[in-house]
Design a protein around this motif. Structure first.
Motif, PDB file in Angstrom:
ATOM      1  N   LEU A   1       0.819  -1.220   0.000  1.00 48.92           N
ATOM      2  CA  LEU A   1       0.000   0.000   0.000  1.00 48.92           C
ATOM      3  C   LEU A   1       0.850   1.266   0.000  1.00 48.92           C
ATOM      4  N   LEU A   2       1.831   1.299  -0.905  1.00 50.59           N
ATOM      5  CA  LEU A   2       2.618   2.506  -1.077  1.00 50.59           C
ATOM      6  C   LEU A   2       1.741   3.588  -1.710  1.00 50.59           C
ATOM      7  N   THR A   3       1.745   4.778  -1.121  1.00 52.54           N
ATOM      8  CA  THR A   3       1.020   5.928  -1.689  1.00 52.54           C
ATOM      9  C   THR A   3       1.981   7.084  -1.835  1.00 52.54           C
ATOM     10  N   ALA A   4       1.704   7.946  -2.810  1.00 52.21           N
ATOM     11  CA  ALA A   4       2.531   9.128  -3.055  1.00 52.21           C
ATOM     12  C   ALA A   4       1.622  10.330  -3.305  1.00 52.21           C
ATOM     13  N   GLN A   5       1.897  11.457  -2.669  1.00 48.75           N
ATOM     14  CA  GLN A   5       1.051  12.654  -2.798  1.00 48.75           C
ATOM     15  C   GLN A   5       1.936  13.886  -2.882  1.00 48.75           C
TER      16      GLN A   5
END
Length: 690
Positions: free
Chosen positions: A610-614
């Protein structure tokens, strides 16, 4: 102290020249060395330097009697060509004798008829059974007259000194030649004369002096009574006594002449002697390295009862000699006796010798070697089970006081059907011996051999450590210690109860209460324990107990042993292990060789999920789910400007000990990220989602 850095000899013992992953071949009544249809006769034997033996013999399988050699390793296996390597295929060969070459092979000598008369030849065979010198052997002496019955000793420089009976002047004289490790003769062509006169000489024996030369002795027939003569020759071929050295000139016939080194460049000589006119007795003399007869004129009496026969002698390894013989002081059958004498000619044991075997019927043909501790191992042919019709092979070990230590009247090494005879014994380098003999159980004269260790157990009771290997697919910290079972761990024997596994350590016991002896490690032992070991060189080692394995009569065992640290790219963490086989008797156990290995963490962490980038302004904030493993080191973040990011050095961006990371240098373009997890042993997980 030298604890963890174990000697190479401790690790390599039993392994030299041996394909380790095979079962031992020592077995009840001996391992078979030859099985040809023809008779194998006139054999000789030496140690291979690695716990086994090398044998040379002749047999008539090809029509003529020719010389063959075989090596039996420490496990009792024949490791060269089945039924032996042929050293020459020409003519007819006489009896061989051999000596170790000091590097796992042997040098063999014989006489043969290839030139129309008897000449002397020699061949060196290496530890793999490959002849090293001229095909068919190098010529030692090819004089036009007859040369026979060569004797051989080491020159302690990779070669040998060979002496023989020579008839170039019509009577029997003695000549000698030195051959170096490459097979080149070093002295005058056809040999240097050791003793030449108008009378006949016979029964030549010889021993190395330890300095490149040799001492020879023989029986001389210049007078009505036989006399014992000797000669000494140095490494250059120069003799010390041009007229010979008169060892014994007493009246009477001499017989059974034998010789052994004295450990000081000289020799001990013993013989049967009829000077009493009523019986044959046993005498001995010491010839010093300086050429003097050290004891009284004509030798000291070793035994003056009954009729002596079958004399054998060995250096006792501490300056003296041990002599064995047969006599029938107890009746009409021969029994075995022995005596130990020091360098001054003083007898250590009771007058006329200690009894080695006085069982019913005849015991004869003894052979003797030192046990390395002032005692001896003696083997003989014994007819107690055959009523003087057929013989078996027995042996015993005498301690430095002359007491038998194996069994009353000897330990049976072979009681097979038919006849066994002519035992020859060689050291196993561990205080025990290997006995070879002629055996007629197949109807022919074959060769058999048996090992007996220093406490009197036949075969190979020591467990044989094969490997210490990483346990695959684990988190490290474990090594699989693998070993071949003790030869006494079998259904028909059931001597071994359990094994203990030990790891070498640099750490001495924190408390003397933790120090134990092997005798204290019973089947149910548990807890911290250390064992101290001192090798022959006086170096000291400590071993810590890591576990027990019950004996289940399996041919092989494996134990998962703990290590103190794992090997990584930053350095190897080698560990050394040893296995002990224990018996019902707490004081009888056997120690294996040493093996080394290292443990490795083979399991990578799971992938971060569940890698997220913002994007937040000019930054990219990354977050991912953590990996729950006890040996996690950190996370590696990789970045690219196109999809398909791979965890390669060119894409590496940063590492993080946490599950968040801020990319403060994010360009204003599309960016792609993945994250991997690393453990402390540098195992990398598969990537997260992109």
């Amino acid at each position: 102290m030298n604890r963890l850095h174990l000697h190479a000899s401790m690790i390599l013992l039993y392994l030299l020249g041996h394909p380790i992953a095979v079962h031992a071949q020592w077995q009840l009544d001996g391992a078979q060395v030859t099985s040809e249809w023809s008779h194998e006769i006139d054999y000789d034997v030496v140690s291979d330097g690695a716990g086994g033996i090398i044998l040379a013999w002749r047999d008539g399988r090809s029509g003529n009697y020719r010389i063959y050699v075989q090596r039996v390793n420490a496990l009792g296996e024949n490791v060269w060509t089945p039924n032996g390597v042929a050293l020459t295929t020409v003519s007819e060969q006489g009896p061989p004798t051999l000596v170790s070459d000091g590097v796992g092979g042997a040098i063999v000598t014989w006489h043969d008829l290839r030139n129309g008369n008897e000449d002397v030849y020699a061949q060196r065979v290496n530890g793999a059974g490959v002849p090293q010198w001229t095909a068919g052997g190098v010529a030692v002496c090819t004089n036009s007259q007859s040369q026979t019955n060569p004797r051989i000793v080491s020159d302690f420089a990779g070669g040998a000194i060979i002496a023989w009976t020579d008839q170039r002047f019509l009577t029997t004289d003695f000549y000698a030649q030195r051959v170096n490790g490459a097979g080149a003769v070093q002295w005058t062509a056809d040999g240097e004369p050791m003793f030449v006169d108008f009378y006949a000489q016979d029964y030549l024996v010889m021993v190395a002096d330890g300095a490149g030369g040799a001492t020879l002795a023989w029986m001389d027939y210049a007078f009505a009574d036989t006399r014992i003569m000797a000669q000494q020759v140095n490494q250059l071929g120069n003799i010390y006594h041009p007229s010979g050295l008169e060892v014994c000139t007493s009246p009477g016939y001499k017989f059974d002449l034998v010789i052994a080194p004295d450990g000081s460049y000289g020799a001990y000589v013993a013989w049967g002697d009829t000077r009493s006119l009523t019986d044959s007795h046993l005498y001995a003399q010491r010839v010093t390295g300086s050429g003097f007869l050290w004891w009284i004129q004509d030798g000291i009496a070793i035994s003056t009862v009954s009729s002596t026969a079958d004399v054998a002698i060995a250096f006792d390894a501490v300056g003296g000699a041990i002599i064995s013989w047969s006599d029938f002081r107890n009746g009409s059958d021969y029994d075995i006796y022995a005596q130990r004498v020091n360098e001054q000619g003083i007898l250590y044991w009771p007058a006329n010798g200690v009894p080695v075997c006085t069982a019913p019927f005849n015991q004869q043909g003894s052979d003797v070697i030192p046990d390395g501790a002032g005692g001896a191992i003696i083997a003989w042919m014994d007819t107690r089970n055959g009523g003087n019709v057929h013989g078996d092979i027995y042996a015993d070990r005498l301690n430095s006081s002359g007491a038998a230590t194996w069994a009353f009247n000897g330990l049976s090494l072979c009681a097979a059907i038919a006849h066994q005879r002519k035992p020859l014994v060689t050291s196993d380098a561990l205080g025990g011996g290997i006995v070879a003999w002629e055996d007629f159980r197949s109807g022919n004269s074959d060769l058999h051999a048996q090992r007996v260790e220093k406490r009197g157990y036949w075969g190979r009771p020591e467990p044989l450590a094969e490997s210490a290997a990483d346990v695959p697919g684990d988190q490290g910290g474990k090594i699989a210690v693998n070993w071949i079972a003790s030869g006494q761990d079998a259904h028909d024997l059931q001597v071994v109860t359990h094994y203990s596994v030990w790891r070498a350590t640099d750490v001495e016991p924190a408390s003397s209460a933790l120090a134990v002896s092997a005798e204290e490690i019973g089947p149910d032992f548990d807890g911290a324990a250390y064992r101290r070991e001192v090798d022959a060189a006086g170096d000291e080692y400590y071993w810590e107990w890591v576990g027990n394995q019950a004996a289940i009569y399996s041919p092989r065992y494996s134990f998962s042993a703990a290590t103190r640290s794992d090997s990584t790219s930053q350095g190897s963490a080698d560990h050394y292990f040893q296995v002990l086989a224990h018996t019902w008797n707490n004081f009888v156990h056997w120690t294996s060789n040493v093996v080394s290995g290292r443990s490795i963490d083979n399991l990578a962490p799971a992938a971060p999920l569940l890698l997220t980038a913002q994007r937040v302004g000019s930054e990219v904030h990354l977050r991912w789910n953590g990996v729950r493993v006890s040996d996690l080191r950190d996370y590696a973040v990789y970045r690219a400007t196109a999809t398909g990011v791979t965890p390669v050095p060119g894409s590496f961006f940063s590492s993080s000990a946490d599950t968040v990371l801020v990319d403060g240098s994010a360009p204003a373009t599309a960016l792609y990220y993945i994250v991997t997890a690393y453990d402390v042993h540098e195992n990398q997980s598969v990537p997260s989602n992109e």
